[in-house]
Design an enzyme around this catalytic site. Sequence first.
Site, PDB file in Angstrom:
ATOM      1  N   ASP A 134      49.894  50.861  43.158  1.00  0.00           N
ATOM      2  CA  ASP A 134      49.660  51.437  41.842  1.00  0.00           C
ATOM      3  C   ASP A 134      50.419  52.745  41.651  1.00  0.00           C
ATOM      4  O   ASP A 134      50.479  53.585  42.552  1.00  0.00           O
ATOM      5  CB  ASP A 134      48.166  51.698  41.635  1.00  0.00           C
ATOM      6  CG  ASP A 134      47.350  50.419  41.675  1.00  0.00           C
ATOM      7  OD1 ASP A 134      47.889  49.389  41.248  1.00  0.00           O
ATOM      8  OD2 ASP A 134      46.195  50.456  42.130  1.00  0.00           O
ATOM      9  N   TYR A 177      51.744  35.905  39.175  1.00  0.00           N
ATOM     10  CA  TYR A 177      51.929  37.248  38.617  1.00  0.00           C
ATOM     11  C   TYR A 177      53.308  37.727  39.028  1.00  0.00           C
ATOM     12  O   TYR A 177      53.551  38.018  40.192  1.00  0.00           O
ATOM     13  CB  TYR A 177      50.842  38.170  39.161  1.00  0.00           C
ATOM     14  CG  TYR A 177      50.731  39.531  38.502  1.00  0.00           C
ATOM     15  CD1 TYR A 177      51.817  40.402  38.424  1.00  0.00           C
ATOM     16  CD2 TYR A 177      49.522  39.957  37.973  1.00  0.00           C
ATOM     17  CE1 TYR A 177      51.709  41.640  37.830  1.00  0.00           C
ATOM     18  CE2 TYR A 177      49.387  41.209  37.379  1.00  0.00           C
ATOM     19  CZ  TYR A 177      50.487  42.041  37.305  1.00  0.00           C
ATOM     20  OH  TYR A 177      50.371  43.278  36.732  1.00  0.00           O
ATOM     21  N   GLU A 216      42.160  41.536  33.024  1.00  0.00           N
ATOM     22  CA  GLU A 216      42.304  41.943  34.420  1.00  0.00           C
ATOM     23  C   GLU A 216      41.542  43.251  34.629  1.00  0.00           C
ATOM     24  O   GLU A 216      41.750  44.219  33.882  1.00  0.00           O
ATOM     25  CB  GLU A 216      43.786  42.130  34.748  1.00  0.00           C
ATOM     26  CG  GLU A 216      44.076  42.481  36.182  1.00  0.00           C
ATOM     27  CD  GLU A 216      45.578  42.699  36.404  1.00  0.00           C
ATOM     28  OE1 GLU A 216      45.897  43.402  37.367  1.00  0.00           O
ATOM     29  OE2 GLU A 216      46.394  42.181  35.623  1.00  0.00           O
TER      30      GLU A 216
END
Length: 272
Positions: free
Chosen positions: A60, A175, A49
């Site tokens: 993030d 995911y 990734e």
Amino acid sequence: MSRIATKFAALKAQGRGALIPFLEAFDPDRETAMAILRGMPAAGADLIEIGVPFTDPMADGPTVQKAGQRGLKAGATLAGTLGMVADFRESDAETPVILMGYFNPILSYGIAKFCVDAAKAGVDGLIVVDVPPEEADEIAPDATANGLDLIRLVAPTTGEDRLPKVLSATTGFVYYVAITGITGTRSASADDLAAAIPRIRKYTDLPIAIGFGVRSPQQAGEASRIADGAVVASALIEGLVASLDAEGRATAATVPAVLDRVRELAEAVRKG
């Protein structure tokens, strides 16, 4: 089959899950990031990734945010990230590559042009964090036309009524965001994961990879056993950061620091 489907099928036949390490493009510079990228498959990466640096990475945590800032400072762009993938493909035609990022750079690049260029570079899948299924028609037709999987994030807070909608718009793999919150801040317990994954499997036959909070080899081994893969990001970036000099530049220890960590994770994943 796509590279992603082929890889997961091969791993299933081997009776194990996937290790999916993360690196931020151009962190701390393009040459170093390329050396890490090229070395990852031999170190045990099953899929890779790559984060696309962006000025406003809302999902993030601090570790990945700072990696993105270093990448931007080193000149990272979306086109530059695709260039890294193209260079990687010169020596590796098998390892699936997924880009993780945000919609704004794709929109600025041009959605149709981006999907064509990403496929030409050798990208296999996209995780576009801020494009929910309700807005997927912005990118899905061009991604599908170019053979790019659209990988969706599913969180502990994704309700039973929403899960089928999210998963029906997903290709490649699912995911699973193991924690509520941002990347790299804490970890989910094995018990939490063991309870969560069957809930997702009710609605999809796609492989499930667990990320956001997978840090140690032990956690990677557990995640890959409970699901179908483990994504590790912040722990690898922290190892990279610890190897930089006082000015934040790469040293002779930087590439080995990351790849040695990948090897430790891969060993744990292979043991399950």
